[in-house]
Design an enzyme around this catalytic site. Structure first.
Site, PDB file in Angstrom:
ATOM      1  N   GLU A  11      46.810  38.990  28.176  1.00  0.00           N
ATOM      2  CA  GLU A  11      48.194  39.324  28.493  1.00  0.00           C
ATOM      3  C   GLU A  11      49.120  38.396  27.722  1.00  0.00           C
ATOM      4  O   GLU A  11      48.960  37.165  27.794  1.00  0.00           O
ATOM      5  CB  GLU A  11      48.430  39.161  30.002  1.00  0.00           C
ATOM      6  CG  GLU A  11      47.578  40.108  30.834  1.00  0.00           C
ATOM      7  CD  GLU A  11      47.396  39.650  32.271  1.00  0.00           C
ATOM      8  OE1 GLU A  11      48.085  38.707  32.693  1.00  0.00           O
ATOM      9  OE2 GLU A  11      46.535  40.227  32.959  1.00  0.00           O
ATOM     10  N   GLU A  56      43.175  41.960  34.902  1.00  0.00           N
ATOM     11  CA  GLU A  56      42.162  40.982  34.504  1.00  0.00           C
ATOM     12  C   GLU A  56      40.755  41.565  34.477  1.00  0.00           C
ATOM     13  O   GLU A  56      39.962  41.269  33.586  1.00  0.00           O
ATOM     14  CB  GLU A  56      42.218  39.753  35.425  1.00  0.00           C
ATOM     15  CG  GLU A  56      43.340  38.775  35.098  1.00  0.00           C
ATOM     16  CD  GLU A  56      44.709  39.241  35.575  1.00  0.00           C
ATOM     17  OE1 GLU A  56      44.765  40.241  36.325  1.00  0.00           O
ATOM     18  OE2 GLU A  56      45.723  38.623  35.204  1.00  0.00           O
ATOM     19  N   GLN A  93      45.561  34.277  32.022  1.00  0.00           N
ATOM     20  CA  GLN A  93      46.794  33.513  31.843  1.00  0.00           C
ATOM     21  C   GLN A  93      46.813  32.195  32.635  1.00  0.00           C
ATOM     22  O   GLN A  93      47.250  31.174  32.126  1.00  0.00           O
ATOM     23  CB  GLN A  93      47.980  34.391  32.244  1.00  0.00           C
ATOM     24  CG  GLN A  93      49.245  34.023  31.548  1.00  0.00           C
ATOM     25  CD  GLN A  93      50.203  35.209  31.503  1.00  0.00           C
ATOM     26  OE1 GLN A  93      50.600  35.717  32.549  1.00  0.00           O
ATOM     27  NE2 GLN A  93      50.540  35.649  30.317  1.00  0.00           N
ATOM     28  N   PHE A  94      46.315  32.256  33.872  1.00  0.00           N
ATOM     29  CA  PHE A  94      46.256  31.056  34.710  1.00  0.00           C
ATOM     30  C   PHE A  94      44.991  31.106  35.561  1.00  0.00           C
ATOM     31  O   PHE A  94      44.515  32.196  35.916  1.00  0.00           O
ATOM     32  CB  PHE A  94      47.477  30.964  35.631  1.00  0.00           C
ATOM     33  CG  PHE A  94      48.728  30.498  34.947  1.00  0.00           C
ATOM     34  CD1 PHE A  94      48.986  29.142  34.780  1.00  0.00           C
ATOM     35  CD2 PHE A  94      49.645  31.412  34.465  1.00  0.00           C
ATOM     36  CE1 PHE A  94      50.140  28.720  34.133  1.00  0.00           C
ATOM     37  CE2 PHE A  94      50.802  30.987  33.819  1.00  0.00           C
ATOM     38  CZ  PHE A  94      51.049  29.636  33.651  1.00  0.00           C
ATOM     39  N   ASP A  95      44.511  29.914  35.919  1.00  0.00           N
ATOM     40  CA  ASP A  95      43.315  29.762  36.745  1.00  0.00           C
ATOM     41  C   ASP A  95      43.264  30.697  37.951  1.00  0.00           C
ATOM     42  O   ASP A  95      42.276  31.372  38.195  1.00  0.00           O
ATOM     43  CB  ASP A  95      43.218  28.302  37.213  1.00  0.00           C
ATOM     44  CG  ASP A  95      44.583  27.691  37.475  1.00  0.00           C
ATOM     45  OD1 ASP A  95      45.307  28.206  38.340  1.00  0.00           O
ATOM     46  OD2 ASP A  95      44.941  26.704  36.783  1.00  0.00           O
ATOM     47  N   PHE A 128      44.524  33.426  38.489  1.00  0.00           N
ATOM     48  CA  PHE A 128      44.559  34.871  38.198  1.00  0.00           C
ATOM     49  C   PHE A 128      43.198  35.411  37.770  1.00  0.00           C
ATOM     50  O   PHE A 128      43.062  36.585  37.446  1.00  0.00           O
ATOM     51  CB  PHE A 128      45.558  35.195  37.076  1.00  0.00           C
ATOM     52  CG  PHE A 128      46.980  34.771  37.348  1.00  0.00           C
ATOM     53  CD1 PHE A 128      47.380  34.353  38.606  1.00  0.00           C
ATOM     54  CD2 PHE A 128      47.926  34.807  36.332  1.00  0.00           C
ATOM     55  CE1 PHE A 128      48.685  33.958  38.847  1.00  0.00           C
ATOM     56  CE2 PHE A 128      49.240  34.416  36.565  1.00  0.00           C
ATOM     57  CZ  PHE A 128      49.621  33.989  37.827  1.00  0.00           C
ATOM     58  N   PRO A 177      40.657  38.613  40.067  1.00  0.00           N
ATOM     59  CA  PRO A 177      40.428  40.056  39.883  1.00  0.00           C
ATOM     60  C   PRO A 177      39.309  40.348  38.872  1.00  0.00           C
ATOM     61  O   PRO A 177      38.684  41.392  38.930  1.00  0.00           O
ATOM     62  CB  PRO A 177      41.787  40.568  39.366  1.00  0.00           C
ATOM     63  CG  PRO A 177      42.773  39.580  39.882  1.00  0.00           C
ATOM     64  CD  PRO A 177      42.064  38.255  39.870  1.00  0.00           C
ATOM     65  N   HIS A 190      48.761  28.578  40.066  1.00  0.00           N
ATOM     66  CA  HIS A 190      48.915  28.175  38.666  1.00  0.00           C
ATOM     67  C   HIS A 190      48.345  26.786  38.398  1.00  0.00           C
ATOM     68  O   HIS A 190      48.595  26.209  37.349  1.00  0.00           O
ATOM     69  CB  HIS A 190      50.401  28.173  38.262  1.00  0.00           C
ATOM     70  CG  HIS A 190      51.004  29.535  38.132  1.00  0.00           C
ATOM     71  ND1 HIS A 190      51.174  30.376  39.201  1.00  0.00           N
ATOM     72  CD2 HIS A 190      51.482  30.212  37.055  1.00  0.00           C
ATOM     73  CE1 HIS A 190      51.741  31.499  38.795  1.00  0.00           C
ATOM     74  NE2 HIS A 190      51.927  31.425  37.495  1.00  0.00           N
TER      75      HIS A 190
END
Lengths: 334, 468
Positions: free
Chosen positions: A39, A70, A92-94, A96, A99, A139
């Protein structure tokens, strides 16, 4: 190709984020099968600008902006790998990654074994992880133990620019899936990157600072804290040996063992919660391997068994120089 | 709980729903459909608007990747296989029109299935989809279905005899699998779930390979690239994303292969399937989504998965969907052929809903009498895919008694082969636990392998000492 967009030819000082960028650039140049996916990785260059300029130079076919899904990112990366590509995907971030956790754990990790070794899954999953940047919920997490626990995955985390550059190359070259944890609060820390150097093996631990009284082992964002602690301890007359683990699966127990046999004491430091964390595994193994060398129980410093706190409390939550030195003092008190 | 009460509840639950109405439409017994009106209202406007949207979206997305990566290769593919490509384009264009025909206005039940062979074995035509097959080719489809059913029956029996830990029967779904499987070229790639024994047969996968996982000697066990048939996937819907990613790779390579993903009506509820629809549409991937709606996801009926017919979901993602009679091998072949040809020519994904029925249990561990009625199964037995093709072959004089006897003989041989194979299938070596966990090796696996080997060796030592 833009002048700013070439891989480094000579040694230079780079921030960690730029080192990873250079590494991805080199990989994209060297192997037409390498893809970068995620993303916002294209035009924006990623929310941390780690993929800055790559799409401009390699095109939308190689540096692929994906839908916000994800599981879809990892699931399609698996399909691309089955077709012969080497996708490097960004989560993008830990917080996230979950999924996609199903695809990573039930599919990516196991497919090579399921096919009796006939197929390979050279997928790299980049996860900017850890706290210290004042971010909102989800985040700042450190989920590495959840992945290291899964057979079929390899997990690594560089702590400095040079490792970031080399370990990314090595992760992409690996025929196994690699979860690449990027210490996001170190993205802006500069270090020398020498593209002509010969890198250490991807899963080897390295002694970042030699010492004699206590071994302090850490990885990723905590290595810098441990090095600062070692400098402070030296002023108090205590010699700490700092081991940068670099890899959480596999773990280079031999290097830790050698250090502990010398120092007799071990303190493990990570941001992730201590309970059932990477440190717990190392403590158990090292106790088993070095029982008669240990002068003190193996001690751990890390996060609490609580959700990652709101940003105004993260300085209390994250291990800092004082908490590391406190553990060192406790180890020395035995 | 009695069977009767279950059946009564089950009937009540399904009355007036999409599944039932479509069933009636399929059999040509759709009498008194007025009662379905309340459910039909939302469908037509949706379909009408999606028509334009989907065409636009396809055109928009198809330009980009095609221009970049495929170019000459794809156009070569087009010219070398001119005829099928042409008919595919025709098929697909009509496919769009078909799913939203003027008659589908408010109050009408959902569109009928694409059908080329009635349950009575009568050959019918369809304005958009057709196949022109020789007698031998139709005979081949019959043989495929009979042998697949025999293999399946044998495996079920072997499970009952304790030779397999579990078996997922395809009984009733032979036409959906053989029809779609025979629509593929060798260079196409198949991503199955765990019930696609018929598709595996079409891909020339040794049937006994499929048994390893169910016997417990491996978790897959074949090289997917040998027959372009990926491993069975147990987590529902996961493989649909793999198929989509693979298809994205095919497009990048500039190849004109198609990819087909099999999944069930239950899987259509999974996020991975929705994400696969999104990715395939966005990247215009050459993938065909083949949903075998066998009406039941273990005990959950289709209407627990979707409030609209499954094929209609494609519209929301920007590609066409079509419902085919999944018990009609000719229709399944025709529709799948059109869909793969469409994919090959850069027109992107398509969803096929094969409306069929799982005549047996979900797996050998399941007891369907707890959730569905005998009447339901009996009604579907009348639509048996093999019987209807046999009637067609006989009536049209396309096969004689010798042919059927020959297939029967082959079927017996197949049964013997499978029985022998399973009983002589070796258990894996203990140390296989540690094999292939990683491609490049892993220090911990090496350490544990060595420790376990020496642990096992210690028994050998003590045994030999005792023997002394």
């Amino acid at each position: 190709m833009a002048a700013t967009g070439t891989a480094p030819a000579a040694a230079q000082k780079l921030p960690v984020a730029k080192a990873i960028n250079s590494s991805l650039r080199t990989a994209l140049e060297n192997d037409p099968k390498v893809l970068v996916m995620g993303e916002d990785v294209g035009k924006l260059g990623g929310v941390f600008r780690v993929t800055d300029g790559l799409q401009k130079d390699f095109g939308e076919d190689r540096v692929i902006d994906t839908p916000l899904a994800e599981s879809g990112i990892v699931g399609t990366a698996i399909g691309l790998a089955l077709r012969g590509y080497r996708p490097v995907v960004e989560i993008q971030f830990d917080g996230f990654v979950f999924p996609a956790y199903d695809q990573i754990v039930t599919q990516l990790a196991k497919m090579h074994a399921r096919a009796l070794g006939k197929i390979k899954l050279p997928v790299v999953i980049r996860i900017p992880y850890g706290g210290g940047i004042g971010a909102v919920e989800h985040h700042s997490e450190s989920p590495e133990a959840l992945f290291a626990h899964v057979a079929g995955l390899k997990c690594v985390s560089p702590s400095n620019a040079s490792d970031a550059y080399w370990m990314m190359q090595q992760a992409i070259e690996s025929d196994d899936p690699v979860i690449f944890f990027e210490p996001k609060r170190r993205y802006w820390d500069k270090g020398e990157v020498d593209p002509s150097a010969i890198p250490a093996p991807l899963h080897s631990a390295q002694v970042a600072r030699p010492g004699s009284a206590v071994t302090v082992a850490a990885y990723g964002p905590m290595v810098k804290v441990c090095l600062e602690a070692a400098a402070a301890a030296a002023e108090e007359g205590n010699s700490l040996e700092v081991v940068d683990l670099r890899s959480m699966s596999p773990i280079d127990f031999d290097t830790v063992q050698r250090s502990v046999e010398k120092t007799g004491r071990l303190v493990l430091v990570h941001e992730a919660p201590v309970f059932l964390g990477t440190g717990a595994e190392i403590a158990a193994r090292i106790t088993e391997r070095c029982f008669y060398h240990l002068e003190a129980p193996v001690l751990r410093v890390g996060g609490f068994h609580a959700p990652y706190p709101p940003a105004r409390l993260e300085d209390e939550y994250l291990p800092n120089l004082d908490r590391v030195l406190d553990a060192v003092d406790r180890a020395l008190a035995y | 709980m009695t069977v009767e009460s279950t059946a009564a509840r089950s009937d009540a639950r399904r009355s007036g729903t999409g599944g039932k109405r479509a069933t009636q439409a399929a059999t040509g017994k759709a009498a008194g459909n007025g009662k379905a009106d309340s459910n039909g209202t939302a469908e037509a406007p949706e379909g009408a608007t999606a028509s334009g949207t989907s065409r636009k979206a396809a055109a928009k997305t198809s330009r980009k990747p095609a221009a970049k990566s495929t170019g000459s290769t794809k156009s070569t593919g087009k010219t070398t296989r001119k005829a099928p490509a042409k008919s595919a384009a025709k098929g697909s264009a009509k496919a769009k029109a078909r799913t939203r025909a003027p008659g589908d206005g408010p109050g009408r039940p959902e569109p009928e299935l694409v059908q080329l062979l009635t349950p009575e074995g009568e050959r019918v035509t369809h304005p958009d989809y057709d196949v022109d097959l020789s007698a031998e080719e139709i005979q081949g489809l019959y043989r495929d279905m009979v042998l697949t059913r025999r293999f399946d029956a044998e495996a079920t029996a072997l499970q009952r005899q304790g030779e397999l830990g579990l078996w997922a029967s395809l009984l009733g779904q032979e036409a959906a699998q053989i029809g779609s499987g025979r629509a593929l070229r060798p260079d196409d790639y198949v991503f199955p779930t765990y019930r696609e024994h018929g598709v595996a047969w079409c891909r020339d996968v040794d049937p006994t390979m499929l048994l390893g996982m169910f016997r417990g000697v491996n978790n897959g066990g074949w090289d997917p690239n040998t027959n372009n048939f990926h491993l069975y996937t147990i987590v529902i819907g996961s493989q649909v994303l793999h198929a989509t990613g693979y298809a994205m790779g095919v497009a990048k390579d500039g190849a004109d292969s198609a990819v087909i993903a099999y999944f069930g009506d239950g899987a259509s509820s999974q996020g991975d399937v929705a994400e696969a629809f999104t990715f395939s549409a966005v990247y215009n991937a050459p993938v065909v989504f083949f949903c075998q709606n066998n009406q039941w996801a273990i005990s959950e009926p289709t209407e627990r998965q979707s409030r609209v017919p499954i094929y209609q979901r494609a519209q929301g993602f920007g590609f066409p969907g079509v419902r085919v009679d999944g018990n009609d091998v000719l229709a399944c072949l025709a529709v799948t052929k059109a869909a793969v040809e469409r994919a090959r020519t850069g027109e992107g994904p398509m969803l096929i809903e094969a409306f069929t029925y799982r005549m047996g249990a979900h797996t050998t561990s399941d007891d369907p009498t707890r959730y569905r009625s005998d009447e339901e199964r009996t009604a579907w037995e009348a639509k048996d895919p093999i019987q209807r093709l046999r009637v067609h072959l006989e009536r049209a004089g396309l096969a004689d008694d010798a042919f059927f006897a020959g297939v029967e003989e082959e079927s017996e041989a197949m049964g013997r082969h499978v029985r022998e194979a399973i009983r002589t299938m070796p258990d894996p070596d203990t140390m296989a636990i540690f094999e292939n966990a990683y491609a490049d090796g892993h220090a911990l696996v090496d350490e544990e392998r060595a420790q376990f080997a020496s642990y096992l060796a210690s028994f050998a030592d003590s045994d030999s000492q005792e023997g002394r």
